[in-house]
Scaffold this active site. Structure first.
Site, PDB file in Angstrom:
ATOM      1  N   GLN A  75       0.970  -1.285  -0.004  1.00  0.00           N
ATOM      2  CA  GLN A  75       0.097   0.287   0.072  1.00  0.00           C
ATOM      3  C   GLN A  75       0.916   1.210   0.029  1.00  0.00           C
ATOM      4  O   GLN A  75       0.521   2.351   0.343  1.00  0.00           O
ATOM      5  CB  GLN A  75      -0.934   0.094   1.243  1.00  0.00           C
ATOM      6  CG  GLN A  75      -2.243  -0.809   1.032  1.00  0.00           C
ATOM      7  CD  GLN A  75      -2.968  -0.394  -0.243  1.00  0.00           C
ATOM      8  OE1 GLN A  75      -3.299   0.791  -0.426  1.00  0.00           O
ATOM      9  NE2 GLN A  75      -3.621  -1.451  -0.694  1.00  0.00           N
ATOM     10  N   SER A  76       2.142   1.097  -0.794  1.00  0.00           N
ATOM     11  CA  SER A  76       3.021   2.432  -0.518  1.00  0.00           C
ATOM     12  C   SER A  76       2.209   3.638  -1.196  1.00  0.00           C
ATOM     13  O   SER A  76       2.032   3.771  -2.369  1.00  0.00           O
ATOM     14  CB  SER A  76       4.313   1.919  -1.181  1.00  0.00           C
ATOM     15  OG  SER A  76       4.792   2.987  -1.650  1.00  0.00           O
ATOM     16  N   ASN A  77       2.364   4.748  -0.574  1.00  0.00           N
ATOM     17  CA  ASN A  77       1.700   6.022  -1.016  1.00  0.00           C
ATOM     18  C   ASN A  77       2.927   6.581  -2.071  1.00  0.00           C
ATOM     19  O   ASN A  77       2.617   7.187  -3.101  1.00  0.00           O
ATOM     20  CB  ASN A  77       1.798   6.927  -0.007  1.00  0.00           C
ATOM     21  CG  ASN A  77       0.785   6.506   0.976  1.00  0.00           C
ATOM     22  OD1 ASN A  77      -0.610   6.012   0.602  1.00  0.00           O
ATOM     23  ND2 ASN A  77       1.174   6.394   2.199  1.00  0.00           N
ATOM     24  N   CYS A  79       4.859   4.644  -3.969  1.00  0.00           N
ATOM     25  CA  CYS A  79       5.011   4.095  -5.212  1.00  0.00           C
ATOM     26  C   CYS A  79       3.755   4.428  -6.100  1.00  0.00           C
ATOM     27  O   CYS A  79       3.997   4.679  -7.317  1.00  0.00           O
ATOM     28  CB  CYS A  79       4.812   2.573  -4.988  1.00  0.00           C
ATOM     29  SG  CYS A  79       6.252   1.853  -4.308  1.00  0.00           S
TER      30      CYS A  79
END
Ligand SMILES: *Cc1c(COP(=O)(O)O)cnc(C)c1O
Length: 325
Positions: A75-77, A79
């Site tokens: 859930q990387s913001n 990325c």
């Protein structure tokens, strides 16, 4: 002290607003709380990585690269914002994400796909090793990859938050607003390194506190101080140490990175219901939960002014539905 900034793109909607959180401040009965809305930077739901990417993507384009590679959690913001920046400049994008592909596609992962990013799930391979492999493979295929580290936290990424401190100090001057503390979530350290170095450059006199979301305080401090020193050199400021202004609190790690507990749940609901402002489950929910706890413990006096720097992340909310309700 005048930093010599590298080339930069204009991706973010700047300046981001500063707003008073009057109902929240009244409810808590402590300091006056303000919020700096970097959740409103405007890039595919916004966030702090947009300021970093202004410098990183400018460098990629200057080097003639045609493919952005970066890495992060599912859930990387960071990325998701990288995927959006790549789309905006006509670049390809590969995201190297931890673990295995989840069966339910939601939150940032969904947005990554809509933004056209290729996703490589690393399984049990270390992320940086997987990124190197992807870059080597792309080079073999004749592409020119540009590798962005975890969280965009290198000297170029940190420059985004040095510049953000110029913006903040100008806003505070224009509004005759005196801030005693800046509080924010800290993880890979680029944001805090930029804030602390920018404070030194632009004469911000208040204190700055990073609430760690995943690592012990000493590890974050070491990383932030080293990155700030390297960024100072990169910006042409010579030898400059800001280590004595790097404060990190690791009292709110709870069950670990991205494990939503009572602290985050309570903070997210309280700020949503008092202010109509959404926090995120992994970073700002934890940092605001920490701030609320510190206020309850009497860490600030009435009349002091605290600025909470909202670093974004709300796109992850749907991925944590069962933990938030
Ligand atoms: C990445 C991120 C942070 C942490 O920033 P670092 O520069 O990695 O310390 C904080 N909040 C959100 C929402 C983020 O996505």
């Amino acid at each position: 002290m005048k930093p010599n900034y590298p080339k930069r793109l204009h991706i973010a909607q700047l300046p981001t607003p500063i707003e008073p959180l009057e109902r929240l401040s009244k409810h808590l009965g402590g300091p006056d709380i303000f919020i700096k809305r970097d959740d409103q930077t405007g890039l595919a739901t916004g966030g702090n990585k947009t300021r970093k990417l202004e410098f990183l993507v400018a460098d990629a384009l200057a080097q003639g690269c045609d493919h952005l590679i970066t890495t992060g959690a599912p859930q990387s913001n960071h990325c998701r914002q990288t995927a959006a920046a790549a789309a905006r400049y006509g670049l390809n994008c590969t995201l190297v994400l931890s673990g295995e592909e989840p069966s339910l596609v939601t939150g940032n992962h969904l947005l990554d796909k809509l933004l056209g990013a290729h996703i490589n799930w690393v399984g049990s391979q270390p992320r940086n090793e997987a990124m190197d492999d992807v870059c080597a493979e792309l080079r073999r295929m004749g592409q020119k990859p540009y590798q962005i580290p975890l969280g965009g936290s290198n000297v170029l990424g940190a420059a985004g938050y040095v510049l953000a401190m110029k913006e903040l100090t100008e806003q505070l001057n224009a509004q005759s607003l005196n801030i005693d503390f800046i509080v924010f979530a800290s993880s890979s350290g680029g944001t805090q390194a930029g804030i602390v170095l920018g404070a030194e450059i632009y004469g911000f006199r208040g204190q700055m506190l990073g609430i760690s979301v995943d690592h012990p305080a000493e590890a974050v401090k070491t990383q932030v101080a080293a990155l700030a020193t390297a960024a100072a050199t990169h910006l042409g400021l010579g030898q400059l140490s800001v280590a004595d202004r790097v404060n990190v609190n690791d009292d709110y790690l709870g069950g670990g990175y991205a494990v939503v507990g009572q602290t985050e749940r309570e903070a997210i609901r309280l700020v949503a219901q008092k202010e109509g402002v959404l926090l995120d489950p992994v970073y700002t929910g934890r940092a605001m939960g920490g701030l609320i706890d510190l206020i309850r413990w009497g860490a600030f006096t009435r009349g002091q002014r605290v600025l909470f720097w909202h670093t974004g992340g709300t796109a992850a909310l749907p991925a944590f539905t069962d933990k938030l309700l």
